[in-house]
Scaffold this motif. Structure first.
Motif, PDB file in Angstrom:
ATOM      1  N   ALA A 195      11.478   0.867   3.752  1.00 51.01           N
ATOM      2  CA  ALA A 195      10.672   1.751   2.905  1.00 51.01           C
ATOM      3  C   ALA A 195      10.697   3.167   3.472  1.00 51.01           C
ATOM      4  O   ALA A 195      10.870   3.368   4.677  1.00 51.01           O
ATOM      5  CB  ALA A 195       9.232   1.242   2.842  1.00 51.01           C
ATOM      6  N   THR A 196      10.532   4.135   2.576  1.00 47.57           N
ATOM      7  CA  THR A 196      10.423   5.528   3.001  1.00 47.57           C
ATOM      8  C   THR A 196       8.985   5.796   3.464  1.00 47.57           C
ATOM      9  O   THR A 196       8.746   6.562   4.390  1.00 47.57           O
ATOM     10  CB  THR A 196      10.777   6.470   1.825  1.00 47.57           C
ATOM     11  OG1 THR A 196      12.029   6.050   1.281  1.00 47.57           O
ATOM     12  CG2 THR A 196      10.872   7.916   2.268  1.00 47.57           C
ATOM     13  N   ALA A 197       8.033   5.136   2.798  1.00 48.96           N
ATOM     14  CA  ALA A 197       6.613   5.272   3.175  1.00 48.96           C
ATOM     15  C   ALA A 197       5.857   4.060   2.669  1.00 48.96           C
ATOM     16  O   ALA A 197       6.335   3.325   1.808  1.00 48.96           O
ATOM     17  CB  ALA A 197       6.029   6.550   2.558  1.00 48.96           C
ATOM     18  N   GLY A 198       4.672   3.856   3.231  1.00 50.29           N
ATOM     19  CA  GLY A 198       3.813   2.775   2.770  1.00 50.29           C
ATOM     20  C   GLY A 198       3.893   1.537   3.646  1.00 50.29           C
ATOM     21  O   GLY A 198       4.627   1.509   4.631  1.00 50.29           O
ATOM     22  N   ASP A 199       3.102   0.536   3.277  1.00 50.90           N
ATOM     23  CA  ASP A 199       3.017  -0.679   4.087  1.00 50.90           C
ATOM     24  C   ASP A 199       3.111  -1.916   3.188  1.00 50.90           C
ATOM     25  O   ASP A 199       2.808  -1.859   1.994  1.00 50.90           O
ATOM     26  CB  ASP A 199       1.689  -0.694   4.865  1.00 50.90           C
ATOM     27  CG  ASP A 199       1.701  -1.715   6.000  1.00 50.90           C
ATOM     28  OD1 ASP A 199       2.800  -2.201   6.368  1.00 50.90           O
ATOM     29  OD2 ASP A 199       0.621  -2.031   6.505  1.00 50.90           O
ATOM     30  N   ILE A 200       3.544  -3.010   3.808  1.00 53.33           N
ATOM     31  CA  ILE A 200       3.614  -4.308   3.132  1.00 53.33           C
ATOM     32  C   ILE A 200       2.878  -5.300   4.022  1.00 53.33           C
ATOM     33  O   ILE A 200       3.227  -5.427   5.201  1.00 53.33           O
ATOM     34  CB  ILE A 200       5.069  -4.803   2.980  1.00 53.33           C
ATOM     35  CG1 ILE A 200       5.966  -3.722   2.388  1.00 53.33           C
ATOM     36  CG2 ILE A 200       5.121  -6.083   2.139  1.00 53.33           C
ATOM     37  CD1 ILE A 200       7.458  -3.992   2.619  1.00 53.33           C
ATOM     38  N   GLU A 201       1.869  -5.960   3.475  1.00 53.29           N
ATOM     39  CA  GLU A 201       1.154  -6.975   4.252  1.00 53.29           C
ATOM     40  C   GLU A 201       1.342  -8.334   3.615  1.00 53.29           C
ATOM     41  O   GLU A 201       1.220  -8.486   2.395  1.00 53.29           O
ATOM     42  CB  GLU A 201      -0.345  -6.655   4.312  1.00 53.29           C
ATOM     43  CG  GLU A 201      -0.655  -5.512   5.239  1.00 53.29           C
ATOM     44  CD  GLU A 201      -2.146  -5.223   5.298  1.00 53.29           C
ATOM     45  OE1 GLU A 201      -2.950  -6.058   4.856  1.00 53.29           O
ATOM     46  OE2 GLU A 201      -2.486  -4.120   5.767  1.00 53.29           O
ATOM     47  N   PHE A 202       1.639  -9.307   4.468  1.00 50.43           N
ATOM     48  CA  PHE A 202       1.771 -10.691   4.007  1.00 50.43           C
ATOM     49  C   PHE A 202       0.821 -11.526   4.851  1.00 50.43           C
ATOM     50  O   PHE A 202       0.860 -11.443   6.080  1.00 50.43           O
ATOM     51  CB  PHE A 202       3.229 -11.149   4.151  1.00 50.43           C
ATOM     52  CG  PHE A 202       3.482 -12.517   3.605  1.00 50.43           C
ATOM     53  CD1 PHE A 202       3.342 -12.771   2.244  1.00 50.43           C
ATOM     54  CD2 PHE A 202       3.852 -13.564   4.437  1.00 50.43           C
ATOM     55  CE1 PHE A 202       3.571 -14.036   1.725  1.00 50.43           C
ATOM     56  CE2 PHE A 202       4.082 -14.833   3.927  1.00 50.43           C
ATOM     57  CZ  PHE A 202       3.944 -15.068   2.569  1.00 50.43           C
ATOM     58  N   LYS A 203      -0.041 -12.291   4.215  1.00 52.08           N
ATOM     59  CA  LYS A 203      -1.087 -13.063   4.910  1.00 52.08           C
ATOM     60  C   LYS A 203      -1.876 -12.164   5.865  1.00 52.08           C
ATOM     61  O   LYS A 203      -2.188 -12.556   6.990  1.00 52.08           O
ATOM     62  CB  LYS A 203      -0.471 -14.235   5.686  1.00 52.08           C
ATOM     63  CG  LYS A 203       0.239 -15.259   4.810  1.00 52.08           C
ATOM     64  CD  LYS A 203       0.843 -16.369   5.650  1.00 52.08           C
ATOM     65  CE  LYS A 203       1.684 -17.324   4.824  1.00 52.08           C
ATOM     66  NZ  LYS A 203       2.496 -18.232   5.654  1.00 52.08           N
ATOM     67  N   GLY A 204      -2.125 -10.944   5.423  1.00 55.82           N
ATOM     68  CA  GLY A 204      -2.981 -10.043   6.192  1.00 55.82           C
ATOM     69  C   GLY A 204      -2.328  -9.294   7.331  1.00 55.82           C
ATOM     70  O   GLY A 204      -2.991  -8.529   8.027  1.00 55.82           O
ATOM     71  N   GLU A 205      -1.014  -9.510   7.512  1.00 58.17           N
ATOM     72  CA  GLU A 205      -0.326  -8.815   8.599  1.00 58.17           C
ATOM     73  C   GLU A 205       0.811  -7.974   8.059  1.00 58.17           C
ATOM     74  O   GLU A 205       1.521  -8.413   7.156  1.00 58.17           O
ATOM     75  CB  GLU A 205       0.299  -9.822   9.565  1.00 58.17           C
ATOM     76  CG  GLU A 205      -0.627 -10.326  10.621  1.00 58.17           C
ATOM     77  CD  GLU A 205       0.076 -11.340  11.510  1.00 58.17           C
ATOM     78  OE1 GLU A 205       1.308 -11.226  11.700  1.00 58.17           O
ATOM     79  OE2 GLU A 205      -0.623 -12.264  11.971  1.00 58.17           O
ATOM     80  N   HIS A 252       0.853  -1.188   0.000  1.00 62.10           N
ATOM     81  CA  HIS A 252       0.000   0.000   0.000  1.00 62.10           C
ATOM     82  C   HIS A 252       0.886   1.234   0.000  1.00 62.10           C
ATOM     83  O   HIS A 252       1.614   1.457   0.967  1.00 62.10           O
ATOM     84  CB  HIS A 252      -0.904   0.012   1.229  1.00 62.10           C
ATOM     85  CG  HIS A 252      -1.798  -1.180   1.307  1.00 62.10           C
ATOM     86  ND1 HIS A 252      -2.899  -1.332   0.499  1.00 62.10           N
ATOM     87  CD2 HIS A 252      -1.742  -2.304   2.069  1.00 62.10           C
ATOM     88  CE1 HIS A 252      -3.488  -2.490   0.778  1.00 62.10           C
ATOM     89  NE2 HIS A 252      -2.801  -3.105   1.720  1.00 62.10           N
ATOM     90  N   GLY A 253       0.853   1.972  -1.072  1.00 60.34           N
ATOM     91  CA  GLY A 253       1.622   3.216  -1.152  1.00 60.34           C
ATOM     92  C   GLY A 253       3.110   3.030  -0.925  1.00 60.34           C
ATOM     93  O   GLY A 253       3.793   3.914  -0.405  1.00 60.34           O
TER      94      GLY A 253
END
Ligand SMILES: Nc1ncnc2c1ncn2[C@@H]1O[C@H](COP(=O)(O)OP(=O)(O)OP(=O)(O)O)[C@@H](O)[C@H]1O
Ligand SMILES: [Mg+2]
Length: 252
Positions: free
Chosen positions: A55-65, A7-8
């Motif tokens: 990351a400088t910004a944003g999120d990473i989700e793996f299996k919902g976390e 996300h972003g």
């Protein structure tokens, strides 16, 4: 819920935005190819997902976390693996020892996650290593010293090392770079086979469009860090923005 979601996701190096606000979803079982011109941010994207880079910004989700603040080894234990270049092989050790070390490294500290899968921890490592070597067709060469393997087998061992952590998601950065057409075809067959056998989801960065078309269900095109197109291989191939990005605005 997708297996992997960003996300972003953004990464800047000084004033250069190498990965720019990328939203990407990969469903379980999918094979997604990330393509784009040199410097588009493909390797940086992989390095963000594997947590080799912050990351400088944003999120990473793996299996919902969110895995955005995990260490690289935690991400491996959760089921993300990356096919490294030759540097991941211990040249003086045997093929089997290389696979066992990779399986052990993934297992270490992850006992809680795998408690039911591998009651006997070391037996689990041995089994995982054998299963992996079988999957990449190296079981017969398991006693061979890694540095004595021919080039194609070394590349197979790299893939085996990446698979020894029993991943859900396998990331590959130009797996066929430097290969002959024959070795490339063999690698594509191998990737297809291990994907089916091990139930993998694949994110592939690749310049060879034949490989991309053979392996990918979906293509994501990066240009200057941003996603400029996404869709089936056929749709992406015909996209004028994609052609423009590759030709750099020059008439062919
Ligand atoms: N550690 C770093 N420090 C500074 N700039 C970097 C770093 N890593 C990558 N870059 C820059 O970020 C941009 C994206 O690089 P990246 O390696 O992700 O591209 P790529 O799409 O993988 O390219 P290629 O197809 O050539 O492998 C490039 O301009 C690159 O020079
Ligand atoms: Mg790259």
């Amino acid at each position: 819920m997708a297996l992997l979601e960003t996300h972003g996701l953004t990464k800047s190096f000084g004033g250069l935005v190498a990965v720019d606000d990328v939203d990407l979803e990969i469903e379980r079982g999918e094979s997604v190819a990330v393509i784009g011109p040199n410097g588009a941010g493909k390797s940086t994207f992989i390095n963000l997902v594997t947590r080799m880079l912050d990351a400088t910004a944003g999120d990473i989700e793996f299996k919902g976390e969110s895995i955005a603040s995990d260490d690289p080894h935690e991400v491996v234990q959760k089921g993300v693996s990356r096919s490294f270049q030759t540097a991941s092989i211990f040249p003086e050790l045997s093929v089997e020892e290389n696979a066992q070390i990779a399986a052990l490294a993934a297992e270490h500290g992850s006992f809680r996650f795998n408690f039911l899968r591998h009651r006997d921890n070391y037996g689990g490592v041995e089994r995982l290593a054998s299963r992996t070597l079988d999957a990449v067709d190296l079981l017969d060469q398991r006693g061979v010293t890694a540095e004595d393997l021919p080039y194609g087998d070394k590349r197979r061992l790299e893939l085996g090392i990446a698979l020894a952590s029993d991943p859900d998601l396998l990331l590959m950065d130009e797996p066929t770079a430097g290969m002959s057409p024959e070795e490339t075809a063999d690698t594509v067959d191998l990737v297809e086979r291990v994907k089916a056998e091990m139930g993998l989801t694949i994110l592939l960065v690749e310049h060879d469009m034949e490989v991309v078309f053979d392996v990918a269900d979906r293509i994501v095109v990066l240009h200057r860090g941003a996603v400029i197109a996404e869709g089936s291989p056929e749709a992406v191939q015909g996209d004028p923005d994609v052609q423009e990005a590759y030709l750099g605005g020059v008439e062919a």
